[in-house]
Enzyme design. Structure first.
Site: not given
Length: 303
Positions: A98, A174, A246
Site C-alpha cells: 500500500t 486498498k 503510513k
C-alpha cells in the site's frame, strides 16, 4: 503454471518468506534479503537465493515487491542499485504494498520505457495466510500484464478481485480497505479498554462480542492480540503500528484531495500517531490500546 515461470521475491521477511515458499511449490523462485539467516530459511524452502537484488531479478518473468512506502518503491526500482534496469522486456512488476495512488503514474511511465509493466496488486492477510495462499488481493492492471502475473497472484490469493484495468485502481480500493481496518482496530482497542475499566474479564467479553452483532473479522483477528498487548512482552509483531501511521496518512491525503470529511478515520489516525510518538512504532498495531489505557486495571484473566 510450471517451474519454467520464474518469479523474484525481494525481501524475505515476515510476509516475503511465506509468499516465496508458497510460490516455490509450483514456480521457480529467486529470492534476496539483506539478512543472511533469512536466506538460509529461504534455501530450505526451495528458493534459489542470490547475493544481490539485481542478480535475483535478472531474467525473471515477474518481480514481486512488498515495500514500506513510495520512497522505498522508487529506490528499489530506480535507485543506484535499482533492479528495473536488469528486468527483461515483457516482465511484470507486481506491487503488493500500500503506497497510495500518487506513486503509481511515474512508476508506470519509467517501467514502460524499459518494456516492463506494473501490476498494482496490494494484498492483505498476514504471514500465515500468505503461506497458505489465502490472501486477499485487489488488482488494478492492464489485462495483458495481469495475464502475465496470474501464475503468481493465483497461487497467493484465495480472493483475487480485479477492480480496474489500470495501475492505481488497486491502490484506490486498498485505501478504502485500510480506512476500515484502521478504524476497526482502534475501535476494538477502545472496546477492550472499556471492558477492563468496567471490571469485566476481557477474554470473556471478547468471546461474547465475537458471537454477536458487534463481531467482525478485525475484532476476531486483533482482539486476542490486543489482550496480549498488556503482557510484559506484548503481542507478537504481525503488523507494525507504524504501518497504520503510513496507511491512515494515505487515507487522509486521499480524502482531503477528494474534499471528503472522514472524522472517524482522522480520530483513528491520531491514535496511531500518538502510539508512534510514545515509542510503539515497532510494536504490533494491537498495542494501540496502550495509548487509550496504558495499564490494565483488573489484571489479565483467561476466559
Amino acid at each position: 503454471m510450471t517451474a519454467q515461470y520464474t518469479v523474484t521475491v525481494l525481501g524475505l521477511g515476515a510476509m516475503g518468506l511465506p509468499m516465496a515458499a508458497r510460490l516455490a511449490t509450483r514456480l521457480t523462485v529467486h529470492g534476496f534479503d539483506i539478512a543472511e539467516p533469512r536466506l538460509k530459511l529461504a534455501e530450505e524452502a526451495g528458493i534459489r537465493t542470490f547475493t544481490s537484488a539485481r542478480d535475483a531479478a535478472r531474467g525473471a518473468d515477474a518481480l514481486l515487491l512488498a515495500v514500506r512506502n513510495a520512497e522505498q518503491l522508487n529506490e528499489v526500482l530506480f535507485g543506484a542499485t535499482g533492479v528495473a534496469a536488469v528486468l527483461k522486456p515483457g516482465a511484470v512488476v507486481i506491487l503488493g504494498s500500500t503506497v497510495g495512488t500518487d506513486a503509481i503514474p511515474p512508476t508506470v511511465a519509467r517501467l514502460a520505457e524499459l518494456g516492463v509493466s506494473l501490476v498494482d496488486a496490494p494484498l492483505s492477510g498476514g504471514p500465515k495466510r500468505a503461506g497458505e495462499g489465502d490472501l486477499l488481493i485487489v488488482v488494478g492492471s492492464d489485462p495483458a500484464a495481469l495475464d502475465s502475473a496470474r501464475p503468481v497472484l493465483e497461487l497467493l490469493a484465495s480472493t483475487l478481485t480485479v477492480v480496474g484495468n489500470k495501475p492505481g485502481d488497486g491502490q484506490a480500493l486498498k485505501t478504502v480497505n485500510q480506512l476500515l481496518c484502521g478504524v476497526h482496530i482502534a475501535a476494538a482497542a477502545e472496546a477492550m479498554a472499556l471492558a477492563d475499566a468496567l471490571g469485566l474479564d476481557q477474554a470473556k467479553t471478547l468471546a461474547a462480542l465475537e458471537a454477536g452483532a458487534a463481531g467482525s473479522f478485525m475484532l476476531s483477528n486483533r482482539g486476542p492480540r490486543i489482550l496480549e498487548a498488556y503482557n510484559e512482552g506484548g503481542a507478537e509483531v504481525l503488523s507494525r503500528l507504524d504501518i497504520f501511521v503510513k496507511d491512515m496518512g494515505i487515507v487522509g491525503k486521499a480524502t482531503r484531495a477528494a474534499g471528503l470529511a472522514t472524522p472517524v478515520a482522522a480520530a483513528a489516525e491520531q491514535l496511531y500517531l500518538l502510539g508512534q510518538a510514545q515509542g510503539l512504532a515497532a510494536a504490533d498495531d494491537s498495542a494501540v490500546i496502550k495509548v487509550i489505557a496504558p495499564a490494565k486495571r483488573t489484571g489479565l484473566t483467561e476466559g
